[in-house]
Design a protein around this motif. Sequence first.
Motif, PDB file in Angstrom:
ATOM      1  N   TYR A 121       2.922  -0.852 -13.595  1.00 52.85           N
ATOM      2  CA  TYR A 121       2.554   0.014 -12.481  1.00 52.85           C
ATOM      3  C   TYR A 121       3.648  -0.082 -11.425  1.00 52.85           C
ATOM      4  O   TYR A 121       4.545  -0.932 -11.511  1.00 52.85           O
ATOM      5  N   HIS A 122       3.567   0.805 -10.405  1.00 54.75           N
ATOM      6  CA  HIS A 122       4.530   0.706  -9.317  1.00 54.75           C
ATOM      7  C   HIS A 122       4.130  -0.404  -8.347  1.00 54.75           C
ATOM      8  O   HIS A 122       3.070  -1.025  -8.497  1.00 54.75           O
ATOM      9  N   PRO A 131       0.043  -6.964  -7.918  1.00 54.40           N
ATOM     10  CA  PRO A 131       0.821  -8.126  -8.372  1.00 54.40           C
ATOM     11  C   PRO A 131       1.852  -8.616  -7.355  1.00 54.40           C
ATOM     12  O   PRO A 131       2.074  -9.821  -7.228  1.00 54.40           O
ATOM     13  N   ALA A 132       2.454  -7.701  -6.599  1.00 57.67           N
ATOM     14  CA  ALA A 132       3.430  -8.117  -5.583  1.00 57.67           C
ATOM     15  C   ALA A 132       2.764  -8.973  -4.509  1.00 57.67           C
ATOM     16  O   ALA A 132       3.362  -9.939  -4.007  1.00 57.67           O
ATOM     17  N   TYR A 133       1.534  -8.641  -4.171  1.00 51.06           N
ATOM     18  CA  TYR A 133       0.771  -9.427  -3.196  1.00 51.06           C
ATOM     19  C   TYR A 133       0.466 -10.819  -3.767  1.00 51.06           C
ATOM     20  O   TYR A 133       0.609 -11.835  -3.075  1.00 51.06           O
ATOM     21  N   ALA A 135       2.397 -13.711 -11.200  1.00 52.51           N
ATOM     22  CA  ALA A 135       2.132 -12.280 -11.309  1.00 52.51           C
ATOM     23  C   ALA A 135       3.451 -11.545 -11.409  1.00 52.51           C
ATOM     24  O   ALA A 135       4.522 -12.101 -11.131  1.00 52.51           O
ATOM     25  N   GLY A 136       3.368 -10.287 -11.787  1.00 51.97           N
ATOM     26  CA  GLY A 136       4.588  -9.498 -11.902  1.00 51.97           C
ATOM     27  C   GLY A 136       4.311  -8.145 -12.535  1.00 51.97           C
ATOM     28  O   GLY A 136       3.152  -7.727 -12.665  1.00 51.97           O
ATOM     29  N   TYR A 137       5.390  -7.498 -12.942  1.00 49.48           N
ATOM     30  CA  TYR A 137       5.290  -6.147 -13.481  1.00 49.48           C
ATOM     31  C   TYR A 137       5.951  -6.072 -14.851  1.00 49.48           C
ATOM     32  O   TYR A 137       7.045  -6.601 -15.065  1.00 49.48           O
ATOM     33  N   LEU A 138       5.219  -5.445 -15.755  1.00 50.40           N
ATOM     34  CA  LEU A 138       5.709  -5.258 -17.114  1.00 50.40           C
ATOM     35  C   LEU A 138       6.797  -4.192 -17.093  1.00 50.40           C
ATOM     36  O   LEU A 138       6.551  -3.066 -16.641  1.00 50.40           O
ATOM     37  N   ASN A 139       7.979  -4.542 -17.568  1.00 45.83           N
ATOM     38  CA  ASN A 139       9.077  -3.582 -17.630  1.00 45.83           C
ATOM     39  C   ASN A 139       8.990  -2.829 -18.952  1.00 45.83           C
ATOM     40  O   ASN A 139       9.653  -3.173 -19.933  1.00 45.83           O
ATOM     41  N   GLU A 159       0.821  -1.201   0.000  1.00 42.77           N
ATOM     42  CA  GLU A 159       0.000   0.000   0.000  1.00 42.77           C
ATOM     43  C   GLU A 159       0.862   1.261   0.000  1.00 42.77           C
ATOM     44  O   GLU A 159       1.987   1.264   0.504  1.00 42.77           O
ATOM     45  N   GLY A 160       0.299   2.331  -0.558  1.00 44.73           N
ATOM     46  CA  GLY A 160       0.995   3.603  -0.608  1.00 44.73           C
ATOM     47  C   GLY A 160       0.841   4.383   0.688  1.00 44.73           C
ATOM     48  O   GLY A 160       0.145   3.971   1.619  1.00 44.73           O
ATOM     49  N   LEU A 161       1.506   5.547   0.740  1.00 42.06           N
ATOM     50  CA  LEU A 161       1.512   6.381   1.935  1.00 42.06           C
ATOM     51  C   LEU A 161       1.076   7.803   1.607  1.00 42.06           C
ATOM     52  O   LEU A 161       1.369   8.312   0.522  1.00 42.06           O
TER      53      LEU A 161
END
Length: 554
Positions: free
Chosen positions: A488-489, A368-370, A378-382, A246-248
Amino acid sequence: MKNPLSLLTLFALLVCMVANAQRNGKKRNQPIEDNSPPKLIIGIVVDQMRFDYLTRFWDQYGDGGFKRMVNEGFNCKNHHFNYAPTSTGPGHASIYTGTTPSMHGIIGNNWYDKEENETVYCASDTSFKSVGTVSEVGQMSPHRMVTTTMTDQLRLHTQMRSKVIAVALKDRGAVLPGGHTANAAYWFEGSDTGQWITSSYYMEQLPDWVNAFNASSTITDYKKAWIPLKDINSYVESGSDNNAFEGLFEDETTPTFPHSTPNLLSKEKDFEILKYTPYGNSLTTDFALAALDGEKLGTDRDTDFLAISYSSTDYVGHKYGVNSKEVEDTYLQLDKDLERLFAALDKKVGLNQYTAFLTADHGAIHVPAYLKDNKIPAGYLNSDQIKSDFIDFIKYRYGTTDIIKNISNYQVFLDHRVIANLDMDLDDVQEEIAMEFLKYDDVYKVFTGHQMWQNSYSDGIPYILQNGWNQKRSGDVMYVQKPGYASYHRTGSTHGSPMIYDTHVPLLFFGKGIKKGSTADRTEIPDIAPTISVLMGMAFPNGSTGKPISKVLK
């Protein structure tokens, strides 16, 4: 002696007379069905609402909001976007036009315009000025949407007597639902202003009721600590309050309740922060109810339309993610706002005198990290690495990068003139580029413009992409990331893909002319506008490709 035949005849006549009297009495005692149109239609779009938010949080909802719509209305449980990209601009446009980006032209929130050779915003229009602010954020109109909306058709149907008012925190959430003929579309300028504004497309100055709302303490009263509506320990349908996904807010060291930061508490600056709390939805409800009174909606013989888009659900989802307690609390507080809205409509328009529908402009992916931490692929598109590798390929294969005009929104835009001057076949270039993209690990599927032109897909990912592909505005090659992947971040959720977590959203109908019930049959976003059009007995939007959901209507 009397004639026995005459006595029998007289008896038969008496029996008939008694039977007729009984039938007529029954008819008189039966309630007369009211087939008149509703006085007001309420279109509700909940930004980034997945279908399972309706079921996950069901036990926590009260009886007057989501549950009232389900229990007294009609629930379409298998409702989907039939196109991608699944984002806010295309979502609102598709709901109200009854068609897809392939037809209405809103192919993204922003997109590369091949004719203007620049990136454009779906609602921007510098030919108009801001009203209610000195900034440029009011320079908006629906001119990029090339078809009519159900709100346009309502205005045309009543010789422009019907009023259409659209309200949202986001400009695109108001401008696109309002259509081309809206009496007004209002959105919220955050920054350090904190005012509801509009565009000169609609009017030259704000009405008195809007000025009065802006001048009241209603907006500043929401600059307060975000405290959960209920005991946070009861939020068992969400993950832990303190986690790495989660963000801050500023000055926070952990993403935990209560959220009480200097900018959130300030009454004089950073009203943008309200959008990232449930109070943004409450503020939207307050303003919508002020519009109901200020515009006297639903008070005459012509049906009016109030379009409301709740945007804070999207901001909170992006910041905290699908599995957060913040998302759960936001929906519980939205449920209270819906209850407040319906109670006001019951009183001011009349019980069973209005019709409402509720849906979303897109869904969302779990962080995705969760997912990855829970052993789900899952993962993140670079994206940066993909672009770098792709440009290297183009230089090596063609000796120039001039054939590439733009890479954005998971699309490659080619320069057709350069390709023709190099005496290359466009279809071959598209296919060769598609084959290159398939080599990249995070890319799952690739399609070309030539395939979109030549084929008519009826299901699966190709069907969804084709409905989102506009011949005049879309790119030459489209690529899709793997399921469970996002560009995404590492904190918060996002959307935009053709995957089912981004397409499956709620659709609820409630009120006058609506049956009680539900269906698990597939329905699609473009079906909403034709359904409302049939209810109203008016023409469909002029680019409509959806079908009325007959099960919904009495």
